[in-house]
Design a protein around this motif. Structure first.
Motif, short mmCIF file in Angstrom:
data_model
loop_
_atom_site.label_atom_id
_atom_site.label_comp_id
_atom_site.label_asym_id
_atom_site.label_seq_id
_atom_site.Cartn_x
_atom_site.Cartn_y
_atom_site.Cartn_z
N ASP A 6 0.83 -1.21 0.00
CA ASP A 6 0.00 0.00 0.00
C ASP A 6 0.87 1.26 0.00
O ASP A 6 0.59 2.21 -0.74
N ILE A 7 1.89 1.26 0.83
CA ILE A 7 2.76 2.44 0.91
C ILE A 7 3.51 2.65 -0.40
O ILE A 7 3.61 3.78 -0.89
N GLN A 8 3.99 1.57 -1.01
CA GLN A 8 4.70 1.71 -2.27
C GLN A 8 3.79 2.27 -3.36
O GLN A 8 4.22 3.09 -4.17
N LYS A 9 2.52 1.89 -3.36
CA LYS A 9 1.57 2.44 -4.33
C LYS A 9 1.42 3.95 -4.15
O LYS A 9 1.38 4.70 -5.12
N HIS A 10 1.35 4.40 -2.90
CA HIS A 10 1.26 5.84 -2.62
C HIS A 10 2.52 6.55 -3.07
O HIS A 10 2.45 7.62 -3.70
N ILE A 11 3.66 5.98 -2.76
CA ILE A 11 4.94 6.58 -3.15
C ILE A 11 5.02 6.70 -4.67
O ILE A 11 5.40 7.74 -5.20
N ASP A 12 4.66 5.64 -5.36
CA ASP A 12 4.68 5.66 -6.83
C ASP A 12 3.71 6.71 -7.39
O ASP A 12 4.03 7.39 -8.37
N ALA A 13 2.55 6.84 -6.80
CA ALA A 13 1.54 7.78 -7.29
C ALA A 13 2.01 9.23 -7.14
O ALA A 13 1.62 10.09 -7.94
N PHE A 14 2.82 9.53 -6.14
CA PHE A 14 3.31 10.89 -5.90
C PHE A 14 4.56 11.23 -6.72
O PHE A 14 5.01 12.37 -6.72
N ARG A 15 5.15 10.25 -7.38
CA ARG A 15 6.40 10.47 -8.12
C ARG A 15 6.24 11.59 -9.15
O ARG A 15 5.21 11.69 -9.81
N ASN A 16 7.27 12.44 -9.27
CA ASN A 16 7.32 13.56 -10.21
C ASN A 16 6.22 14.60 -9.98
O ASN A 16 5.84 15.33 -10.89
N THR A 17 5.71 14.68 -8.76
CA THR A 17 4.68 15.63 -8.37
C THR A 17 5.24 16.55 -7.28
O THR A 17 5.78 16.05 -6.29
N PRO A 18 5.12 17.86 -7.42
CA PRO A 18 5.55 18.73 -6.32
C PRO A 18 4.72 18.44 -5.07
O PRO A 18 3.48 18.41 -5.13
N LEU A 19 5.40 18.18 -3.97
CA LEU A 19 4.74 17.78 -2.73
C LEU A 19 5.23 18.61 -1.55
O LEU A 19 6.39 19.00 -1.50
N TYR A 20 4.34 18.81 -0.60
CA TYR A 20 4.74 19.38 0.68
C TYR A 20 5.18 18.22 1.56
O TYR A 20 4.56 17.16 1.57
N ASN A 57 14.85 16.76 14.78
CA ASN A 57 14.84 17.60 13.59
C ASN A 57 13.39 17.80 13.19
O ASN A 57 12.51 17.05 13.61
N PHE A 58 13.18 18.83 12.39
CA PHE A 58 11.81 19.17 12.01
C PHE A 58 11.86 20.01 10.74
O PHE A 58 12.61 20.98 10.67
N ILE A 59 11.12 19.61 9.75
CA ILE A 59 10.92 20.41 8.54
C ILE A 59 9.45 20.24 8.17
O ILE A 59 8.91 19.14 8.22
N ARG A 60 8.81 21.35 7.83
CA ARG A 60 7.38 21.30 7.51
C ARG A 60 7.08 22.25 6.36
O ARG A 60 7.53 23.38 6.35
N ASN A 61 6.31 21.75 5.41
CA ASN A 61 5.83 22.51 4.27
C ASN A 61 6.93 22.98 3.32
O ASN A 61 6.74 23.96 2.60
N ALA A 62 8.05 22.29 3.32
CA ALA A 62 9.02 22.47 2.24
C ALA A 62 8.47 21.72 1.03
O ALA A 62 7.76 20.72 1.18
N VAL A 63 8.78 22.19 -0.16
CA VAL A 63 8.28 21.54 -1.37
C VAL A 63 9.39 20.72 -2.00
O VAL A 63 10.50 21.21 -2.19
N ILE A 64 9.08 19.46 -2.27
CA ILE A 64 10.03 18.55 -2.92
C ILE A 64 9.36 17.88 -4.11
O ILE A 64 8.13 17.81 -4.19
N LEU A 101 7.08 11.04 8.68
CA LEU A 101 7.27 11.47 7.31
C LEU A 101 5.89 11.60 6.70
O LEU A 101 5.14 10.63 6.65
N GLN A 102 5.55 12.81 6.26
CA GLN A 102 4.24 13.06 5.68
C GLN A 102 4.42 13.74 4.34
O GLN A 102 5.26 14.62 4.18
N LEU A 103 3.58 13.33 3.38
CA LEU A 103 3.62 13.88 2.01
C LEU A 103 2.22 14.29 1.61
O LEU A 103 1.26 13.56 1.87
N SER A 104 2.13 15.46 0.94
CA SER A 104 0.82 15.96 0.54
C SER A 104 0.96 16.92 -0.63
O SER A 104 1.97 17.61 -0.77
N THR A 105 -0.07 17.00 -1.46
CA THR A 105 -0.09 17.97 -2.54
C THR A 105 -0.53 19.36 -2.05
O THR A 105 -0.43 20.33 -2.79
N THR A 106 -1.00 19.44 -0.81
CA THR A 106 -1.40 20.71 -0.21
C THR A 106 -0.63 20.90 1.11
O THR A 106 -0.20 19.92 1.72
#
Length: 114
Positions: A8-22, A45-52, A107-112
């Motif tokens: 399930d996690i790999q499917k999410h990771i693949d779906a986000f590939r080449n997409t700008p993410l927070y 350590n802490f980083i939040r809302n950087a775009v990758i 580790l959290q990833l989001s389009t918003t």
């Protein structure tokens, strides 16, 4: 939160590939409560809302798991992950929970933004 299901996690990771993410990436070894036990070395350590944007990503291990995301000029890497949530907004939240039920890594990833 649910125990990590690698497929399930790999499917999410693949779906986000080449997409700008927070990204939200956090690690703590108890730094917030180090004043209670001075024998422990606090680290965080802490980083939040950087775009990758990553071109390749994978989840590996037998549990706890690690996730690596290949960026144009480097990597994002999180290890010690045990649980996840994928919410109705399409965000992926991965967490490492220790034997005391406390958060160690997130580790959290989001389009918003978070």
């Amino acid at each position: 939160m649910n125990p990590i299901q690698v497929e399930d996690i790999q499917k999410h990771i693949d779906a986000f590939r080449n997409t700008p993410l927070y990204i939200h990436l956090e690690l703590t070894t108890g730094a917030y409560a180090a004043h209670l036990d001075t024998t422990k070395h606090p680290a965080a350590n802490f980083i939040r809302n950087a775009v990758i944007t990553y071109s390749h990503g994978s989840i590996e291990g037998k549990g706890p798991y690690r996730v690596g995301l290949k960026l144009e000029h480097g990597w994002v890497y999180a290890e010690g992950l045990t649980h996840y949530v994928d919410d109705e907004q399409g965000r992926l939240a991965l967490a490492g929970i220790n034997s005391e039920g406390k958060l160690v890594v997130a580790l959290q990833l989001s389009t918003t933004p978070f």
